[in-house]
Design a protein around this motif. Structure first.
Motif, PDB file in Angstrom:
ATOM      1  N   UNK A 139      59.006 -29.735   1.244  1.00 21.04           N
ATOM      2  CA  UNK A 139      59.546 -30.188   0.001  1.00 21.04           C
ATOM      3  C   UNK A 139      58.498 -30.874  -0.878  1.00 21.04           C
ATOM      4  N   UNK A 140      57.980 -31.973  -0.188  1.00 17.61           N
ATOM      5  CA  UNK A 140      56.728 -32.615  -0.863  1.00 17.61           C
ATOM      6  C   UNK A 140      57.467 -33.443  -2.049  1.00 17.61           C
ATOM      7  N   UNK A 141      56.632 -34.006  -3.003  1.00 18.14           N
ATOM      8  CA  UNK A 141      56.830 -34.861  -3.884  1.00 18.14           C
ATOM      9  C   UNK A 141      57.157 -34.174  -5.336  1.00 18.14           C
ATOM     10  N   UNK A 142      58.281 -34.164  -5.781  1.00 16.03           N
ATOM     11  CA  UNK A 142      58.371 -33.271  -7.176  1.00 16.03           C
ATOM     12  C   UNK A 142      57.473 -33.703  -8.296  1.00 16.03           C
ATOM     13  N   UNK A 143      57.420 -32.980  -9.158  1.00 19.87           N
ATOM     14  CA  UNK A 143      56.746 -33.465 -10.383  1.00 19.87           C
ATOM     15  C   UNK A 143      57.422 -32.878 -11.563  1.00 19.87           C
TER      16      UNK A 143
END
Length: 277
Positions: A103-107
């Motif tokens: 997923x990671x961090x959204x931008x």
């Protein structure tokens, strides 16, 4: 600055928002929470850009906090819970790590038709309570190159070629300075840098604003760019723009159709047709 609770998200606004602004922000947050698309309109002069920025960034900060907390809980469980077999514990921990990584961090990718419109949006951001977020803007070499020879080239294709040659051969000292200057206080300070600011800082530090913006993009919470950087696959790849799991905002979206037509159109002269036969 006043804080209003919208859809369970605390949104800080520069002033007490009007009802039309609250409704607009409700729709933005509803779309983000439900992971759906939204086509939103608001009359001219109702603070659409400010409402869009404040609501989307408020949601993003909450989402990032949730993801960070989930990652910490997962790491704690992985290292402290050994009630089952060692094999099962490791397997469970690996699964959690994989989920967080995928997923990671959204931008937020905020796009508009022209760089002047993007600059106006960034000015709105600078005046908001979210001016502390990490932000950058992507532009072209025409706007951001400060090399005394390359920047004077009028043909865009030649300019790109000249730049790439110097970068590959490490003969552009502005590009060579990016790595050592990208963490400078003037670059990663409290100020949000638009294209004009990046050029000013680049000249001061003698480092390339064009490649500096690409470095800033890696850690940015919100990235400003023109439509074609998203809509054109080649531009998207060249600028490393990732759409998956990110929030895409097309401001002034009534211009998108025309932009797509222009991108997919080709001018053919009668002489070109004649040469085909």
């Amino acid at each position: 600055m006043p804080e209003v609770m919208i859809g369970g998200i605390p949104v800080t606004f520069p002033f007490e928002p009007y009802e039309v602004q609250k409704v607009y922000m409700e729709r933005v947050i509803e779309s983000l929470q439900n992971n759906t698309n939204a086509l939103l309109e608001s009359p001219t002069g109702t603070g659409k850009t400010l409402s869009l920025l404040c609501s989307s960034l408020a949601w993003l900060l909450v989402k990032k906090a949730q993801l960070q907390m989930n990652a910490q809980v997962g790491n704690f469980s992985e290292h402290s819970s050994f009630s089952g077999s060692l094999k099962d514990s490791l397997k469970s921990g690996a699964g959690k790590a994989k989920d967080n990584t995928s997923w990671g961090m959204p931008k937020i990718i905020y796009s508009s038709r022209t760089h002047s419109q993007l600059t106006q949006a960034m000015q709105e951001l600078k005046r908001s309570s979210y001016k502390h977020v990490k932000a950058t803007v992507l532009g072209s070499r025409d706007q951001m190159c400060i090399h005394p020879e390359v920047s004077k080239e009028t043909n865009n294709m030649n300019k790109v070629h000249m730049c790439q040659l110097r970068v590959k051969s490490r003969t552009c000292h502005f590009y060579n300075n990016v790595e050592s200057k990208k963490d400078d206080r003037a670059v990663k300070g409290d100020e949000i840098l638009d294209i004009e600011d990046l050029v000013t800082v680049g000249k001061k530090l003698k480092c390339c604003p064009y490649y500096l913006s690409k470095e800033l993009k890696q850690d940015a919470d919100i990235i400003f760019m023109p439509y074609n950087y998203i809509l054109d696959p080649k531009s998207r790849r060249a600028n490393g723009v990732e759409l998956m799991n990110n929030i895409i905002i097309l401001d002034e979206a009534h211009n998108v159709e025309k932009m797509c037509e222009e991108s997919a159109s080709l001018q053919i002269r009668t002489t070109d047709v004649a040469l085909m036969y």
